[in-house]
Design a protein around this motif. Structure first.
Motif: not given
Length: 247
Positions: A61-65
């Motif tokens: 669920n991490l957002d790379g951006a």
């Protein structure tokens, strides 16, 4: 994929490989097991599985951006903290199982072994090397101008070289030992991957860099880490190898 027109059929390539593994395994590998079977550590398996799934779900669920912002998402930090708590509970439980003479899924005495700890760290770093190859199709597409439909083919030199490296790594481990093999693997891998940003401008140069990087991390694929972890484990080799693979 050209034959079927659907990427879903890609996974069928694993079926004949799996059938061959079953057939060859049954005919050519001699079974070995402990003389006395102890009770299965069901609670340990449950806690370990739960901790892995929770951490993986949180990381997914991490957002790379927007990495820092996404860390505030309860589905990220909540799952990761829950997974860490499950792992802490697992260690405590496995310590008690081992003290009672049981057969823990993750031996506490192994985790306290300094050689085993160092081998796990090396295993974690080697996993980073393996994960780095996912950038190669994007690299050849964006930097070398290869069409997206053909970018995956350009992993072939590295894949073949890693097979050669695995064979060389086994031979070198027999002759010089696992520690020297791991050190040489790190040197060759660093040199190979450094060529991509520092030297590669043409496709033939990319081939040379891919082969060097593939041979480097191929050294780590089998023998040296398995030998190191087996030496540290002594009688708990199955548990030790499983833990190394997990890390």
């Amino acid at each position: 994929l050209d034959w079927t027109g659907s990427w879903h059929w890609l996974f069928l390539i694993n079926l004949p490989i799996a059938v061959l593994l079953v057939v060859f395994g049954a005919y050519f590998i001699a079974e070995t097991k402990a003389p006395e079977a102890k009770r299965l550590d069901a609670a340990g398996i449950f806690l370990l599985s739960l901790s892995i799934l929770a951490v993986m779900y949180g990381m997914t669920n991490l957002d790379g951006a927007n990495l820092l912002h996404s860390l505030g998402n309860p589905e990220v930090y909540g799952c990761i903290i829950f997974g860490m708590l499950c792992f802490a509970a697992l260690i405590s439980y496995e310590k008690r199982v081992e003290m009672r003479g049981g057969d823990p899924i993750l031996a506490y005495s192994l985790l306290r072994n300094h050689m085993f700890q160092r081998t796990l760290i090396i295993g974690l770093l080697s996993g980073g090397l393996l994960a780095a190859v996912i950038f190669i199709p994007s690299y050849v597409e964006q930097y070398l101008g290869v069409p997206a439909a053909k970018a995956g083919y350009w992993m072939t030199p590295l894949a073949l070289a890693s097979g050669i490296g695995a064979w060389l790594g086994g031979a070198l481990t027999d002759k010089k030992g696992p520690v020297k093999t791991v050190i040489l693997s790190g040197i060759i891998s660093c040199a190979g991957f450094a060529l991509f940003p520092l030297w590669v401008t043409e496709k033939w140069e990319f081939m040379i860099a891919s082969v060097a990087a593939g041979i480097g991390f191929g050294f780590l694929l089998g023998a040296p880490l398995n030998v190191l972890v087996s030496e540290a484990a002594k009688t708990n080799k199955g548990t030790a190898l499983g833990t190394l693979s997990l890390v």
